[in-house]
Design a protein around this motif. Structure first.
Motif, PDB file in Angstrom:
ATOM      1  N   LEU A  64       0.826  -1.210   0.000  1.00 21.27           N
ATOM      2  CA  LEU A  64       0.000   0.000   0.000  1.00 21.27           C
ATOM      3  C   LEU A  64       0.861   1.261   0.000  1.00 21.27           C
ATOM      4  CD1 LEU A  64      -2.818  -1.047   2.514  1.00 21.27           C
ATOM      5  CD2 LEU A  64      -2.941  -0.942   0.012  1.00 21.27           C
ATOM      6  N   ILE A  65       2.003   1.218   0.692  1.00 18.83           N
ATOM      7  CA  ILE A  65       2.915   2.366   0.678  1.00 18.83           C
ATOM      8  C   ILE A  65       3.421   2.610  -0.741  1.00 18.83           C
ATOM      9  CG2 ILE A  65       5.195   3.174   1.418  1.00 18.83           C
ATOM     10  CD1 ILE A  65       4.682   1.807   4.107  1.00 18.83           C
ATOM     11  N   ALA A  66       3.779   1.532  -1.442  1.00 18.59           N
ATOM     12  CA  ALA A  66       4.266   1.664  -2.820  1.00 18.59           C
ATOM     13  C   ALA A  66       3.179   2.240  -3.729  1.00 18.59           C
ATOM     14  CB  ALA A  66       4.732   0.306  -3.339  1.00 18.59           C
ATOM     15  N   VAL A  67       1.947   1.788  -3.552  1.00 20.13           N
ATOM     16  CA  VAL A  67       0.829   2.304  -4.358  1.00 20.13           C
ATOM     17  C   VAL A  67       0.603   3.785  -4.059  1.00 20.13           C
ATOM     18  CG1 VAL A  67      -1.658   2.148  -4.743  1.00 20.13           C
ATOM     19  CG2 VAL A  67      -0.290   0.062  -4.570  1.00 20.13           C
ATOM     20  N   TYR A  68       0.635   4.145  -2.776  1.00 16.11           N
ATOM     21  CA  TYR A  68       0.440   5.546  -2.390  1.00 16.11           C
ATOM     22  C   TYR A  68       1.529   6.431  -3.003  1.00 16.11           C
ATOM     23  CZ  TYR A  68       0.353   9.728   0.526  1.00 16.11           C
ATOM     24  OH  TYR A  68       0.320  11.028   0.953  1.00 16.11           O
ATOM     25  N   GLU A  69       2.783   5.988  -2.889  1.00 17.93           N
ATOM     26  CA  GLU A  69       3.884   6.769  -3.461  1.00 17.93           C
ATOM     27  C   GLU A  69       3.718   6.924  -4.973  1.00 17.93           C
ATOM     28  OE1 GLU A  69       7.310   4.574  -2.277  1.00 17.93           O
ATOM     29  OE2 GLU A  69       7.513   5.618  -0.342  1.00 17.93           O
ATOM     30  N   HIS A  70       3.250   5.872  -5.628  1.00 12.76           N
ATOM     31  CA  HIS A  70       3.064   5.921  -7.080  1.00 12.76           C
ATOM     32  C   HIS A  70       2.021   6.976  -7.455  1.00 12.76           C
ATOM     33  CE1 HIS A  70       3.068   4.382 -11.185  1.00 12.76           C
ATOM     34  NE2 HIS A  70       1.736   4.392 -11.148  1.00 12.76           N
ATOM     35  N   PHE A  71       0.918   7.001  -6.731  1.00 12.08           N
ATOM     36  CA  PHE A  71      -0.125   7.991  -7.025  1.00 12.08           C
ATOM     37  C   PHE A  71       0.367   9.412  -6.748  1.00 12.08           C
ATOM     38  CE2 PHE A  71      -3.540   4.584  -6.278  1.00 12.08           C
ATOM     39  CZ  PHE A  71      -3.614   4.312  -7.638  1.00 12.08           C
ATOM     40  N   VAL A  72       1.135   9.582  -5.651  1.00 10.13           N
ATOM     41  CA  VAL A  72       1.648  10.908  -5.300  1.00 10.13           C
ATOM     42  C   VAL A  72       2.552  11.446  -6.401  1.00 10.13           C
ATOM     43  CG1 VAL A  72       3.197  12.136  -3.722  1.00 10.13           C
ATOM     44  CG2 VAL A  72       1.424  10.631  -2.801  1.00 10.13           C
ATOM     45  N   LEU A  73       3.347  10.566  -7.005  1.00  5.55           N
ATOM     46  CA  LEU A  73       4.277  11.005  -8.051  1.00  5.55           C
ATOM     47  C   LEU A  73       3.564  11.605  -9.262  1.00  5.55           C
ATOM     48  CD1 LEU A  73       6.895   8.096  -8.054  1.00  5.55           C
ATOM     49  CD2 LEU A  73       7.256  10.447  -7.290  1.00  5.55           C
ATOM     50  N   PHE A  74       2.311  11.258  -9.446  1.00  2.00           N
ATOM     51  CA  PHE A  74       1.597  11.722 -10.633  1.00  2.00           C
ATOM     52  C   PHE A  74       0.503  12.738 -10.307  1.00  2.00           C
ATOM     53  CE2 PHE A  74       3.500   7.717 -11.866  1.00  2.00           C
ATOM     54  CZ  PHE A  74       4.042   8.018 -13.108  1.00  2.00           C
TER      55      PHE A  74
ATOM     56  N   GLY B 178      14.452   6.424 -14.222  1.00  2.00           N
ATOM     57  CA  GLY B 178      14.701   5.048 -13.791  1.00  2.00           C
ATOM     58  C   GLY B 178      13.690   4.519 -12.794  1.00  2.00           C
ATOM     59  N   TYR B 179      12.668   5.358 -12.462  1.00  2.00           N
ATOM     60  CA  TYR B 179      11.652   4.899 -11.511  1.00  2.00           C
ATOM     61  C   TYR B 179      10.869   3.726 -12.093  1.00  2.00           C
ATOM     62  CZ  TYR B 179       7.116   4.659  -9.189  1.00  2.00           C
ATOM     63  OH  TYR B 179       5.980   4.215  -8.557  1.00  2.00           O
ATOM     64  N   SER B 180      10.612   2.749 -11.260  1.00  6.19           N
ATOM     65  CA  SER B 180       9.812   1.590 -11.658  1.00  6.19           C
ATOM     66  C   SER B 180       8.848   1.259 -10.530  1.00  6.19           C
ATOM     67  CB  SER B 180      10.710   0.382 -11.943  1.00  6.19           C
ATOM     68  OG  SER B 180       9.946  -0.803 -12.032  1.00  6.19           O
ATOM     69  N   PHE B 181       7.573   1.180 -10.877  1.00  2.75           N
ATOM     70  CA  PHE B 181       6.568   0.837  -9.863  1.00  2.75           C
ATOM     71  C   PHE B 181       6.839  -0.544  -9.279  1.00  2.75           C
ATOM     72  CE2 PHE B 181       2.377  -1.179  -8.953  1.00  2.75           C
ATOM     73  CZ  PHE B 181       2.084  -0.457  -7.802  1.00  2.75           C
TER      74      PHE B 181
ATOM     75  N   THR C  16       9.713  -2.066  -8.991  1.00  3.69           N
ATOM     76  CA  THR C  16      10.859  -1.975  -8.076  1.00  3.69           C
ATOM     77  C   THR C  16      10.437  -1.370  -6.744  1.00  3.69           C
ATOM     78  OG1 THR C  16      12.380  -1.711  -9.935  1.00  3.69           O
ATOM     79  CG2 THR C  16      13.167  -1.022  -7.761  1.00  3.69           C
ATOM     80  N   SER C  17       9.584  -0.345  -6.807  1.00  2.34           N
ATOM     81  CA  SER C  17       9.099   0.290  -5.581  1.00  2.34           C
ATOM     82  C   SER C  17       8.300  -0.692  -4.736  1.00  2.34           C
ATOM     83  CB  SER C  17       8.233   1.503  -5.935  1.00  2.34           C
ATOM     84  OG  SER C  17       7.704   2.096  -4.769  1.00  2.34           O
ATOM     85  N   VAL C  18       7.449  -1.482  -5.405  1.00  2.00           N
ATOM     86  CA  VAL C  18       6.658  -2.488  -4.684  1.00  2.00           C
ATOM     87  C   VAL C  18       7.572  -3.503  -4.008  1.00  2.00           C
ATOM     88  CG1 VAL C  18       5.075  -4.438  -4.971  1.00  2.00           C
ATOM     89  CG2 VAL C  18       4.583  -2.260  -6.089  1.00  2.00           C
ATOM     90  N   LEU C  19       8.562  -3.988  -4.752  1.00  5.19           N
ATOM     91  CA  LEU C  19       9.472  -4.990  -4.199  1.00  5.19           C
ATOM     92  C   LEU C  19      10.279  -4.428  -3.032  1.00  5.19           C
ATOM     93  CD1 LEU C  19      10.766  -6.689  -7.480  1.00  5.19           C
ATOM     94  CD2 LEU C  19       9.123  -7.597  -5.831  1.00  5.19           C
ATOM     95  N   MET C  20      10.709  -3.177  -3.151  1.00  9.55           N
ATOM     96  CA  MET C  20      11.495  -2.564  -2.075  1.00  9.55           C
ATOM     97  C   MET C  20      10.654  -2.375  -0.813  1.00  9.55           C
ATOM     98  SD  MET C  20      13.839   0.277  -4.033  1.00  9.55           S
ATOM     99  CE  MET C  20      14.455   0.889  -2.466  1.00  9.55           C
ATOM    100  N   ASN C  21       9.438  -1.860  -0.988  1.00  9.65           N
ATOM    101  CA  ASN C  21       8.589  -1.606   0.178  1.00  9.65           C
ATOM    102  C   ASN C  21       8.099  -2.902   0.821  1.00  9.65           C
ATOM    103  OD1 ASN C  21       7.937   1.409   0.690  1.00  9.65           O
ATOM    104  ND2 ASN C  21       7.869   1.236  -1.541  1.00  9.65           N
ATOM    105  N   MET C  22       7.728  -3.872  -0.011  1.00 10.35           N
ATOM    106  CA  MET C  22       7.304  -5.153   0.552  1.00 10.35           C
ATOM    107  C   MET C  22       8.493  -5.899   1.148  1.00 10.35           C
ATOM    108  SD  MET C  22       4.397  -6.540  -2.124  1.00 10.35           S
ATOM    109  CE  MET C  22       3.927  -7.875  -1.019  1.00 10.35           C
ATOM    110  N   GLY C  23       9.661  -5.737   0.532  1.00 10.90           N
ATOM    111  CA  GLY C  23      10.867  -6.340   1.100  1.00 10.90           C
ATOM    112  C   GLY C  23      11.185  -5.753   2.460  1.00 10.90           C
ATOM    113  N   ALA C  24      11.013  -4.423   2.581  1.00 10.96           N
ATOM    114  CA  ALA C  24      11.233  -3.778   3.878  1.00 10.96           C
ATOM    115  C   ALA C  24      10.237  -4.296   4.911  1.00 10.96           C
ATOM    116  CB  ALA C  24      11.102  -2.262   3.727  1.00 10.96           C
ATOM    117  N   GLY C  25       8.980  -4.483   4.464  1.00 12.69           N
ATOM    118  CA  GLY C  25       7.970  -5.017   5.373  1.00 12.69           C
ATOM    119  C   GLY C  25       8.297  -6.426   5.824  1.00 12.69           C
TER     120      GLY C  25
END
Length: 342
Positions: A25-35, A45-48, A50-59
């Motif tokens: 959900l954090i990755a989705v929120y960040e994605h919407f904020v960017l636009f 180089g932004y990739s949704f 990659t963002s999902v994997l990083m945030n879920m990996g952190a979780g």
């Protein structure tokens, strides 16, 4: 592995699943904020994904490390502390870790994203604090009870078949007078903690603590399975015998219990306005209490109703003594009772 440990691993699994969802959900929120109109847009180089994997990996990593710490250390080491104390301690410790990570990043990474680290620290700090609060609320209500509240299982009263054990401390008045109020409270706290594992190992649910008495409940099928409702008492007895040196050293006594066990239909439902609780109501509770009261009269450790004994294969595992038809206090009809020993 005892059931308390199994229960802790179940809590860790739930935390891991929840934190993975939060990471997504954090990755989705960040994605919407960017636009949004107020954003300068995504960085090169932004990739949704990659963002999902990083945030879920952190979780996931956070759950494996932080979640394990909450379940297996904090809620054991600090179980005697107040809710606020543990929540503040956990949150401050987590923020310290985030600060440490930020310092390490500044040393080893040329251009660390400090704002992102700060944002993640604040978000996950709140997640950790809320998780700890939920763990303690769940501990307060009892195993599974808080979840039943959340999903409204007992908003509408339900009839259930249950087995109850009223477990009463022997010579409690004498012990209380000898120890004094504060030390007696500490004694009960230790005692109730020590008998928890045998109760959980036999699939019992701690329904209530009433003074020096513990009321244990089983779903009917769990209680009769392998005589768990009976075995529970003798497991408690054996466990306390192993801890005898501890109680002699700290309190100069050997604790022992007597118990009454009975089964029947009860109505389970939520009651109360200012303080809500899930309670059982029905004649079986009063009857079980009366059965337990007969232990002193017959000098018996455990007395069960013949109704329950008829559902159990007691012969061969326990010494069975028929006490005959007894008229319990407040009852018009006599009841067949059986004393057990081993």
């Amino acid at each position: 592995m005892n059931r308390r440990t199994v229960y802790k691993f179940r809590q860790l699994f739930i935390i891991t699943a929840a934190w993975l969802v939060i990471g997504f959900l954090i990755a989705v929120y960040e994605h919407f904020v960017l636009f949004t109109n107020n954003s300068a847009g995504p960085a090169p180089g932004y990739s949704f994904l990659t963002s999902v994997l990083m945030n879920m990996g952190a979780g996931f990593i956070g759950a494996m490390v932080g979640g394990s710490a909450l379940v297996f250390y904090v809620n054991v080491r600090y179980r005697d502390k107040s809710y606020g104390h543990t929540v503040i301690f956990v949150t401050l410790f987590f923020l310290f870790v985030v600060l440490l990570v930020n310092i390490v990043m500044r040393i080893f990474i040329e251009k660390p994203d400090s704002y992102r680290v700060l944002k993640n620290g604040l978000v996950w700090g709140i997640v950790v604090a809320v998780t700890q609060l939920f763990l303690q609320i769940n501990s307060k209500f009892g195993q599974g009870v808080f979840w039943n509240f959340l999903r409204g299982k007992y908003n509408t009263p339900k009839e259930e078949s249950r087995i109850f054990m009223f477990l009463d401390l022997n010579s409690s008045t004498t012990i209380a007078e000898r120890l004094g109020d504060k030390k007696y409270h500490a004694f009960l706290k230790d005692l109730f903690s020590d008998i928890t594992n045998p109760i959980l190992d036999n699939k019992g649910e701690i329904y209530q603590y009433v003074g020096d008495e513990v009321i244990i409940a089983w779903k009917y099928e769990n209680g009769i399975d392998n005589l768990k409702c009976i075995q529970c008492f003798f497991d408690i007895k054996e466990h306390l015998q192993r801890l005898n040196d501890k109680y002699l050293r700290q309190y100069d006594l050997t604790p022992a219990f007597k118990a009454g066990i009975h089964c029947g239909k009860v109505v389970a439902g939520e009651v109360g306005i200012i303080k809500r609780d899930i309670t059982y109501s029905g004649d079986v509770l009063n009857t079980t209490s009366r059965i337990q009261g007969m232990c002193r009269e017959f000098n018996a450790e455990v007395i069960v109703s013949a109704d329950l004994a008829a559902e159990l294969q007691l012969t061969g595992r326990y010494a069975v003594q028929a006490l005959g038809a007894i008229r319990l206090k407040g009852k018009e009809k006599e009841m067949q009772l059986i004393a057990l020993s081993r």
